[in-house]
Design a protein around this motif. Structure first.
Motif, PDB file in Angstrom:
ATOM      1  N   VAL A 363       0.783  -1.354   0.082  1.00 38.48           N
ATOM      2  CA  VAL A 363       0.020  -0.024  -0.017  1.00 38.48           C
ATOM      3  C   VAL A 363       1.020   1.275   0.005  1.00 38.48           C
ATOM      4  O   VAL A 363       0.457   2.256  -0.582  1.00 38.48           O
ATOM      5  N   GLY A 366       1.913   1.797  -3.372  1.00 33.56           N
ATOM      6  CA  GLY A 366       0.945   2.226  -4.386  1.00 33.56           C
ATOM      7  C   GLY A 366       0.540   3.814  -3.947  1.00 33.56           C
ATOM      8  O   GLY A 366       0.542   4.559  -4.920  1.00 33.56           O
ATOM      9  N   GLN A 497      -0.610   1.793 -10.176  1.00 36.65           N
ATOM     10  CA  GLN A 497      -1.043   2.078  -8.679  1.00 36.65           C
ATOM     11  C   GLN A 497      -2.354   0.961  -8.646  1.00 36.65           C
ATOM     12  O   GLN A 497      -2.494   0.526  -7.609  1.00 36.65           O
ATOM     13  N   PHE A 501      -2.724  -1.728  -5.908  1.00 40.05           N
ATOM     14  CA  PHE A 501      -3.710  -2.190  -4.765  1.00 40.05           C
ATOM     15  C   PHE A 501      -4.760  -3.168  -5.126  1.00 40.05           C
ATOM     16  O   PHE A 501      -4.880  -3.749  -4.099  1.00 40.05           O
TER      17      PHE A 501
END
Length: 547
Positions: A363, A366, A497, A501
């Motif tokens: 995360v 990301g 991204q 995720f």
């Protein structure tokens, strides 16, 4: 035992470890070299996925098959044949004039790799005994960890200072060294092997091949109706219905046929590719599900990041290797922590802590992704992610195999390894599709806002997506298209991204799957569960870290 014999055995360990290094180095080098391959061969984004997928798919499908065949024909012989095939395929990959030729060479490399890995384990098992066996397996596992760290740097150096061709040609001197060394130091060994389940092997390859084809090619040929006809030579797909739902149907039928065939063979007392009866053990069944899902989340990141780092941020291959090194360092550090807490904390909690760290790290990656991102926040996030990978993989196999009877430990370890490899194959397919589909949709919307016509948008989007981002630099060079390059960088960053995720989402599912596992401590009624003399569970997970 004489000193000469002892020295020969330990020298053999060196060459067996180099054989494992051959596989690891190749996998990690290719990840870093992909952007240069895109530039040189002009391969499409779909072909980029297949360059990665071809090796993993074949490797996963044939891992158990060649392990069984090696017991019959000779483990040293199988290892040597695998090294020869892998080395020759590496030459073919280095000399490949097109993306199709490179993908074919990667398929053949997967065959060689599937011959090498299980035979290295079997040869160590046959060569060493007692405490020495534990030392030998520790060296074997450490080689994998070390090569995972060295690979990106070696690949970055070779690609930057020479060319991507050397990412494959480096396997030639390694292959020759292994062949000579194994012939001089390793004795042949065989085991009592059952008849190979050829039908099961074919069904597994067809099933996974159809599923991966559908996941990767859906955005090309259409998920339901045909957007672009599939052509093979002069033949063209004649139906309005896309071949993709047909491929999904073949995969679904393949799963049913594979399970039915395996259960039939078990009923008549014959061997199977997968140890079906072991799935009645809750820890083994749920652990394999967790291992597959976790691997699915882990491997997609390795596909997307090198493309984004080089095509959007402008790093060269060597700089990319240094950034990815933080992941390997994190994994290495975690192995020490896992060892320190072993015996004091239930293994399943170490696995869960590792997956949580992976989620936090991925995360963080990301959130750091942007068209103008710096490498500074990426490095600690990748370190945390790698730390989580190291914790989880250090203990997950032991958790999966804890209730498996000792006599079934070898096949159970192989089944768990296969689950992880299948997860890796699906991860590359699914997350790669998310990356390129999102990039396409976002870029098309941005270009529409600029007032470009449908034909103009399609031309730019196709150039960027089909080149896996390689066309962005060309757009940036011209003042007339510089703004379009900015849009492409933003779209590719958003695609990366979203893929990141999505990987985090799969890891959350993997974490949830571990909630159904026990403590991971040995049950009293199972003996040395999962810890058979054939393949100790403490090292089986190392075969799954082929990055």
């Amino acid at each position: 035992m004489s000193d000469t014999s002892s020295r020969r055995r330990w020298a053999g360990l060196v060459f067996i470890s180099v054989a494992v290094a051959l596989i690891i180095v190749d996998s990690t080098i290719v990840n870093v070299a992909i952007p240069s391959i895109v530039d040189d061969l002009g391969i499409t984004s779909t072909e980029v996925q297949w360059v990665q997928e071809a090796y993993t798919l074949v490797f996963a499908s044939l891992l158990l098959v060649f392990g069984s065949i090696a017991d019959r024909v000779g483990r040293r012989r199988m290892l040597l044949v695998g090294v020869v095939i892998f080395t020759l395929a590496s030459v073919g990959a280095a000399m490949a004039p097109t993306g199709t030729a490179l993908i074919l060479a990667r398929f053949v490399q997967g065959i060689g790799g599937a011959m090498i890995l299980p035979t290295t384990l079997s040869l160590l098992n046959a060569t060493f005994r007692g405490r020495e066996r534990g030392i030998a397996f520790a060296v074997w596992g450490s080689t994998i960890g070390g090569m995972a760290a060295v690979g990106p740097l070696l690949g970055g150096w070779l690609t930057t200072d020479f060319s991507w061709h050397w990412a494959f040609l480096i396997n030639v001197p390694l292959g020759i060294l292994i062949i000579v060394g194994v012939l001089l130091t390793i004795d042949e060994s065989r085991g009592a092997a059952a008849r190979v389940d050829a039908v099961g092997a074919v069904l597994s390859v067809v099933t996974m091949g159809a599923l991966v084809f559908a996941l990767i090619e859906g955005r090309t040929y259409g998920w339901w109706l045909t957007d672009k006809p599939l052509t093979i030579g002069d033949w063209e797909w004649p139906f309005a219905l896309s071949p993709i739902p047909i491929a999904f149907a073949v995969a679904a039928l393949g799963v049913v046929a594979f399970i039915s065939w395996g259960l039939h063979r078990r009923r008549i007392g014959r061997s199977t590719i997968i140890a079906f009866e072991l799935f009645r053990i809750p820890s083994f069944r749920n652990g394999n599900i967790a291992a597959l899902i976790v691997s699915l989340g882990e491997f997609g990141l390795i596909l997307a990041l090198p493309l984004w780092l080089q095509f959007v941020l402008g790093f060269d291959a060597l700089q990319t290797g240094f950034i990815l090194l933080s992941l390997a360092i994190g994994s290495f550090v975690a192995s020490g922590f896992a060892g320190a807490f072993s015996g004091r904390v239930a293994p399943v909690w170490i696995v869960r802590a590792g997956i949580v760290a992976e989620i936090i790290g991925i995360v963080g990656v990301g959130l750091a992704i942007a068209p103008d991102a710096s490498w500074v926040p990426l490095v600690p996030a990748l370190f945390v992610y790698g730390f989580g990978v190291g914790l989880a993989t250090a203990q997950l196999t032991g958790v999966v195999l804890v209730d498996v009877p000792a006599a079934e430990g070898g096949q159970a370890s192989g089944t768990q390894s296969t689950s992880r490899q299948l997860g890796a194959a699906l991860g590359i397919a699914i997350l790669g599709t998310i990356l390129f589909s999102t990039t396409s949709a976002v870029l098309d919307a941005k270009l529409d806002d600029r007032g470009l016509t449908a034909d103009q948008r399609d031309q730019v989007v196709s150039a960027v997506v089909d080149s896996a981002g390689g066309a962005i630099a060309g757009l940036a060079e011209s003042p007339q298209t510089e703004a379009l390059a900015d849009d492409a960088k933003a779209a590719f960053s958003q695609g990366t991204q979203y893929a990141t995720f999505a990987a985090a989402g799969f890891l959350v599912l993997g974490l949830a799957a571990t909630l159904s596992l026990g403590s991971g401590r040995r049950s009293e009624n199972t003996g040395e569960a999962g810890a058979s003399e054939e393949i100790p569970p403490t090292i089986a997970e190392s075969s799954d870290e082929l990055r």
